[in-house]
Design a protein around this motif. Structure first.
Motif, PDB file in Angstrom:
ATOM      1  N   LYS A  46      30.980  59.446  27.507  1.00  0.00           N
ATOM      2  CA  LYS A  46      31.715  60.267  26.554  1.00  0.00           C
ATOM      3  C   LYS A  46      32.911  59.480  26.055  1.00  0.00           C
ATOM      4  N   THR A  47      32.993  59.314  24.728  1.00  0.00           N
ATOM      5  CA  THR A  47      33.958  58.394  24.135  1.00  0.00           C
ATOM      6  C   THR A  47      34.756  59.074  23.035  1.00  0.00           C
ATOM      7  N   GLN A  48      36.054  58.920  23.079  1.00  0.00           N
ATOM      8  CA  GLN A  48      36.934  59.569  22.105  1.00  0.00           C
ATOM      9  C   GLN A  48      36.846  58.917  20.727  1.00  0.00           C
ATOM     10  N   ILE A  49      36.832  59.757  19.692  1.00  0.00           N
ATOM     11  CA  ILE A  49      36.975  59.310  18.305  1.00  0.00           C
ATOM     12  C   ILE A  49      38.310  59.865  17.822  1.00  0.00           C
ATOM     13  N   LEU A  50      39.239  59.006  17.482  1.00  0.00           N
ATOM     14  CA  LEU A  50      40.569  59.441  17.064  1.00  0.00           C
ATOM     15  C   LEU A  50      40.654  59.431  15.545  1.00  0.00           C
ATOM     16  N   LEU A  51      41.038  60.564  14.971  1.00  0.00           N
ATOM     17  CA  LEU A  51      41.136  60.726  13.523  1.00  0.00           C
ATOM     18  C   LEU A  51      42.589  60.932  13.129  1.00  0.00           C
ATOM     19  N   ALA A  52      43.053  60.181  12.143  1.00  0.00           N
ATOM     20  CA  ALA A  52      44.442  60.262  11.693  1.00  0.00           C
ATOM     21  C   ALA A  52      44.499  60.799  10.268  1.00  0.00           C
ATOM     22  N   SER A  53      45.365  61.758  10.034  1.00  0.00           N
ATOM     23  CA  SER A  53      45.508  62.324   8.697  1.00  0.00           C
ATOM     24  C   SER A  53      46.315  61.381   7.814  1.00  0.00           C
ATOM     25  N   VAL A  76      49.046  63.596  11.393  1.00  0.00           N
ATOM     26  CA  VAL A  76      48.439  64.479  12.382  1.00  0.00           C
ATOM     27  C   VAL A  76      47.185  63.813  12.948  1.00  0.00           C
ATOM     28  N   PHE A  77      47.123  63.706  14.257  1.00  0.00           N
ATOM     29  CA  PHE A  77      45.962  63.122  14.922  1.00  0.00           C
ATOM     30  C   PHE A  77      45.071  64.232  15.470  1.00  0.00           C
ATOM     31  N   THR A  78      43.771  64.082  15.279  1.00  0.00           N
ATOM     32  CA  THR A  78      42.787  64.971  15.890  1.00  0.00           C
ATOM     33  C   THR A  78      41.739  64.111  16.574  1.00  0.00           C
ATOM     34  N   GLN A  79      40.854  64.746  17.317  1.00  0.00           N
ATOM     35  CA  GLN A  79      39.875  63.967  18.063  1.00  0.00           C
ATOM     36  C   GLN A  79      38.508  64.639  18.077  1.00  0.00           C
ATOM     37  N   LYS A  80      37.497  63.818  18.142  1.00  0.00           N
ATOM     38  CA  LYS A  80      36.149  64.250  18.431  1.00  0.00           C
ATOM     39  C   LYS A  80      35.621  63.310  19.513  1.00  0.00           C
TER      40      LYS A  80
END
Length: 348
Positions: A46-53, A76-80
């Protein structure tokens, strides 16, 4: 009396004696995975995907003093997460599965170890072809909660839902995003039909839907060089019908570049594997589940994750003395993600 009386002679058709002379059903020609998706490798857990606005508002009027005005970055950072879903395929073969008199696979022997034989090579080749369909089915239609229609799901009654449960695929994520109000959706009226016939697209309906999908999309998607339309064969056929009826100039910016049809400068990928899966496995007996579909996005926004793309074409083949069978096996990891909702627009 006839010159030749053969009443007491058994006459049989000439058997095929070489595998090369067997007529095979044509293999489906699917679009390459890389044509629709960016493929992320190295997913072994399981590996984090970091998304930045994008950054927040900047640019305050200077106050003319020696005390500067600070503004926050507002990022704003979100993750999947990539999931390391393991998919397995195993085909057992016993030499007694084929009639001893069948000649197409060459000379038989009394040994059960058929590893390297013509029939094993044949099984392996057909299995690798089937894996292309498997990967596309799971990437797009996978649903870990898949249910048959009788249980409230969309999978045809009698179809083993386990073949859909390996991955939560892109359509499941798209439906959830639309429901949440994050993904823009246009409705294709024909999909609401209650019979196969009434689900057929009306003249020009595909073009209307594609126009809506494009117009409702975020400007960042409209202006992205990698934008693409992924459409079912039913949509594409209706689109071509409109071209023939109305002429090229009647439907906007259209062109064929190097054999690729584009709409408003964006290439169109015909995903006929969607039609096959919908009609074969999503049929309640009178209608299909949303048979006409359009996705407008970019490859990097719907990536496919795996440990290694090489796994998709690897087969382990061995003979097991205990079972007296030759096994062909493939195990690979697979996941798919819709990353940024502003980079996708759909119709169904």
């Amino acid at each position: 009396m006839a010159n030749f009386n053969l009443d007491n002679v058994t006459l049989s058709p000439r058997e095929v004696q070489e595998l090369s002379k067997v007529i095979f059903e044509t293999v489906f020609s699917n679009p390459a995975l890389s044509a629709m998706h960016t493929v992320a490798e190295g997913i072994d857990m399981k590996t984090q995907i970091l998304l930045a606005s994008a950054m927040g508002l900047q640019g305050l009027p200077a106050n003319g003093t020696c005390t500067p005005q600070d503004s926050e970055a507002g990022i704003v950072f979100t993750q999947k997460y990539w999931e390391n879903n393991q998919i397995e395929v195993r085909i057992p073969y016993c030499v007694k599965d084929l009639p001893e008199l069948l000649k197409a696979f060459g000379t038989k022997s009394n040994k059960y170890d058929a590893e390297g034989s013509e029939e094993i090579k044949f099984l392996g080749a057909k299995l690798l072809e089937a894996l292309d369909e498997t990967i596309l089915r799971l990437v797009w239609f996978g649903d870990k909660s898949a249910q048959n229609i009788v249980s409230g799901g969309t999978i045809t009654n009698g179809v083993n839902t386990s073949f859909f449960k390996g991955v939560d695929g892109l359509w499941k994520q798209i439906f959830a995003g639309v429901t949440a109000g994050d993904i823009q959706r246009a409705t294709i009226a024909a999909n609401t039909g209650t019979t196969y016939t009434t689900q057929e697209l009306a003249e020009g309906e595909a073009l209307v839907a594609m126009r809506k999908v494009y117009n409702q999309s975020d400007s960042r998607l409209k202006n992205h060089a990698d934008g693409m339309f992924i459409v079912t064969q039913s949509v594409y056929d209706n689109f071509l019908d409109k071209l023939e009826i109305s002429g090229l100039n009647a439907v906007g910016q259209l062109a064929i570049n190097d054999g690729v049809m584009t709409y408003r400068g964006k290439k169109i990928i015909v995903a006929d594997f969607m039609d096959r899966n919908i009609t074969a496995y999503m049929d309640n007996g009178t209608k299909y589940n949303l048979p006409n579909r359009i996705v407008y996005t970019i490859p990097s926004n719907i990536p496919v994750g795996t440990l290694s793309q090489g796994e998709f074409k690897e087969l382990a083949v061995w003979y097991d003395k205990t079972d007296r069978k030759v096994f062909s096996e493939n195990i690979f990891s697979l996941d798919a993600k819709v990353l940024e909702p502003y980079f996708i627009s759909v119709a169904y």
